[in-house]
Design a protein around this motif. Structure first.
Motif, PDB file in Angstrom:
ATOM      1  N   ALA A   1       0.812  -1.219   0.000  1.00 32.20           N
ATOM      2  CA  ALA A   1       0.000   0.000   0.000  1.00 32.20           C
ATOM      3  C   ALA A   1       0.846   1.270   0.000  1.00 32.20           C
ATOM      4  O   ALA A   1       0.314   2.369  -0.144  1.00 32.20           O
ATOM      5  N   GLY A   2       2.157   1.120   0.193  1.00 28.69           N
ATOM      6  CA  GLY A   2       3.028   2.294   0.240  1.00 28.69           C
ATOM      7  C   GLY A   2       3.026   2.989   1.579  1.00 28.69           C
ATOM      8  O   GLY A   2       3.596   4.065   1.731  1.00 28.69           O
ATOM      9  N   SER A   3       2.397   2.392   2.566  1.00 30.48           N
ATOM     10  CA  SER A   3       2.394   2.947   3.918  1.00 30.48           C
ATOM     11  C   SER A   3       3.760   2.757   4.579  1.00 30.48           C
ATOM     12  O   SER A   3       4.173   3.539   5.424  1.00 30.48           O
ATOM     13  N   LEU A   4       4.447   1.679   4.171  1.00 26.21           N
ATOM     14  CA  LEU A   4       5.798   1.404   4.644  1.00 26.21           C
ATOM     15  C   LEU A   4       6.705   1.160   3.445  1.00 26.21           C
ATOM     16  O   LEU A   4       6.255   0.637   2.421  1.00 26.21           O
ATOM     17  N   ILE A   5       7.953   1.549   3.581  1.00 29.61           N
ATOM     18  CA  ILE A   5       8.976   1.192   2.609  1.00 29.61           C
ATOM     19  C   ILE A   5      10.065   0.437   3.371  1.00 29.61           C
ATOM     20  O   ILE A   5      10.154   0.525   4.596  1.00 29.61           O
ATOM     21  N   MET A   6      10.879  -0.299   2.631  1.00 29.57           N
ATOM     22  CA  MET A   6      11.861  -1.134   3.304  1.00 29.57           C
ATOM     23  C   MET A   6      13.284  -0.742   2.958  1.00 29.57           C
ATOM     24  O   MET A   6      13.572  -0.233   1.875  1.00 29.57           O
ATOM     25  N   GLU A   7      14.148  -0.995   3.926  1.00 30.44           N
ATOM     26  CA  GLU A   7      15.587  -0.832   3.761  1.00 30.44           C
ATOM     27  C   GLU A   7      16.209  -2.127   4.281  1.00 30.44           C
ATOM     28  O   GLU A   7      16.034  -2.468   5.446  1.00 30.44           O
ATOM     29  N   LEU A   8      16.894  -2.864   3.420  1.00 34.82           N
ATOM     30  CA  LEU A   8      17.394  -4.199   3.756  1.00 34.82           C
ATOM     31  C   LEU A   8      18.916  -4.214   3.905  1.00 34.82           C
ATOM     32  O   LEU A   8      19.615  -3.569   3.119  1.00 34.82           O
ATOM     33  N   HIS A   9      19.369  -4.988   4.892  1.00 40.82           N
ATOM     34  CA  HIS A   9      20.803  -5.111   5.156  1.00 40.82           C
ATOM     35  C   HIS A   9      21.147  -6.543   5.539  1.00 40.82           C
ATOM     36  O   HIS A   9      20.502  -7.106   6.430  1.00 40.82           O
ATOM     37  N   PRO A  10      22.190  -7.140   4.923  1.00 40.41           N
ATOM     38  CA  PRO A  10      22.647  -8.430   5.423  1.00 40.41           C
ATOM     39  C   PRO A  10      23.216  -8.211   6.826  1.00 40.41           C
ATOM     40  O   PRO A  10      23.853  -7.176   7.082  1.00 40.41           O
ATOM     41  N   TRP A  11      22.951  -9.148   7.717  1.00 46.99           N
ATOM     42  CA  TRP A  11      23.354  -8.981   9.116  1.00 46.99           C
ATOM     43  C   TRP A  11      23.868 -10.301   9.655  1.00 46.99           C
ATOM     44  O   TRP A  11      23.326 -11.367   9.339  1.00 46.99           O
ATOM     45  N   TYR A  12      24.886 -10.244  10.477  1.00 48.68           N
ATOM     46  CA  TYR A  12      25.527 -11.412  11.068  1.00 48.68           C
ATOM     47  C   TYR A  12      25.260 -11.368  12.562  1.00 48.68           C
ATOM     48  O   TYR A  12      25.665 -10.418  13.239  1.00 48.68           O
ATOM     49  N   GLY A  13      24.540 -12.365  13.085  1.00 48.82           N
ATOM     50  CA  GLY A  13      24.189 -12.358  14.496  1.00 48.82           C
ATOM     51  C   GLY A  13      24.119 -13.766  15.063  1.00 48.82           C
ATOM     52  O   GLY A  13      24.289 -14.760  14.354  1.00 48.82           O
ATOM     53  N   SER A  14      23.832 -13.843  16.330  1.00 43.39           N
ATOM     54  CA  SER A  14      23.776 -15.123  17.029  1.00 43.39           C
ATOM     55  C   SER A  14      22.729 -16.054  16.418  1.00 43.39           C
ATOM     56  O   SER A  14      21.578 -15.667  16.217  1.00 43.39           O
ATOM     57  N   ALA A  15      23.127 -17.293  16.176  1.00 44.10           N
ATOM     58  CA  ALA A  15      22.187 -18.290  15.668  1.00 44.10           C
ATOM     59  C   ALA A  15      21.137 -18.631  16.716  1.00 44.10           C
ATOM     60  O   ALA A  15      20.077 -19.160  16.386  1.00 44.10           O
ATOM     61  N   ALA A  16      21.391 -18.303  17.965  1.00 43.48           N
ATOM     62  CA  ALA A  16      20.415 -18.550  19.034  1.00 43.48           C
ATOM     63  C   ALA A  16      19.109 -17.803  18.789  1.00 43.48           C
ATOM     64  O   ALA A  16      18.056 -18.212  19.282  1.00 43.48           O
ATOM     65  N   LEU A  17      19.146 -16.735  18.010  1.00 41.90           N
ATOM     66  CA  LEU A  17      17.928 -15.989  17.689  1.00 41.90           C
ATOM     67  C   LEU A  17      16.903 -16.863  16.972  1.00 41.90           C
ATOM     68  O   LEU A  17      15.709 -16.594  17.016  1.00 41.90           O
ATOM     69  N   MET A  18      17.366 -17.928  16.344  1.00 42.28           N
ATOM     70  CA  MET A  18      16.459 -18.843  15.648  1.00 42.28           C
ATOM     71  C   MET A  18      15.473 -19.509  16.608  1.00 42.28           C
ATOM     72  O   MET A  18      14.426 -19.994  16.190  1.00 42.28           O
TER      73      MET A  18
END
Length: 150
Positions: A119-136
């Motif tokens: 709807a264009g209410s939000l736009i996105m900004e994407l970044h590759p990120w390296y973090g703890s696998a525990a977040l899974m």
């Protein structure tokens, strides 16, 4: 005093041993979570920002927000969306997504399924990120502490 120091030393040693045992490397869990040798993995972090189309009709905003939340639930059930949530300071960046995917392109495709993005209410900004696998493990833990759903 010597007895107190001896007991304190024993307690400290016991806690240290218990912590060491708790923190033992679990290769099965590491593999399941996609962890590298540092216990980390690649994600794609998405900043959801205010888009050019801001809805003024309150009913339309409520409907769009409901659809947005339903899409978040769908992406989480797919195992792709690990973390999502709004920022609480009403600034340009409205919220985040954390995708467990290997490419920005795949995360972009997933984010474009969001009705608020469409709807264009939000736009996105994407970044590759390296973090703890525990977040899974967040999607498995959250339902255990969630008393109500959206």
């Amino acid at each position: 005093m010597k007895a107190f120091l001896l007991i304190l030393g024993l307690i400290t040693a016991t806690v240290a041993v218990a912590q060491e045992q708790k923190l033992a490397y679990d290769s099965t869990l590491a593999k399941k979570l996609g962890a590298d040798e540092l216990g980390m993995r690649q994600y794609v972090l998405v900043f959801l920002k205010k888009g050019p189309n801001r809805l003024t009709d309150s009913l339309a905003r409520v409907k769009l927000q409901k659809a947005h939340l339903e899409n978040i639930g769908r992406l989480a059930k797919m195992g792709k969306l690990i973390l999502a949530g709004p920022f609480m300071d009403n600034q340009e960046i409205r919220g985040i997504y954390l995708f467990a995917v290997s490419s920005v392109e795949e995360a972009k495709e997933l984010t474009q399924t969001d009705p608020a993005v469409k709807a264009g209410s939000l736009i996105m900004e994407l970044h590759p990120w390296y973090g703890s696998a525990a977040l899974m493990e967040l999607p498995n833990i959250h339902p255990r502490i969630q008393k109500k759903s959206f």
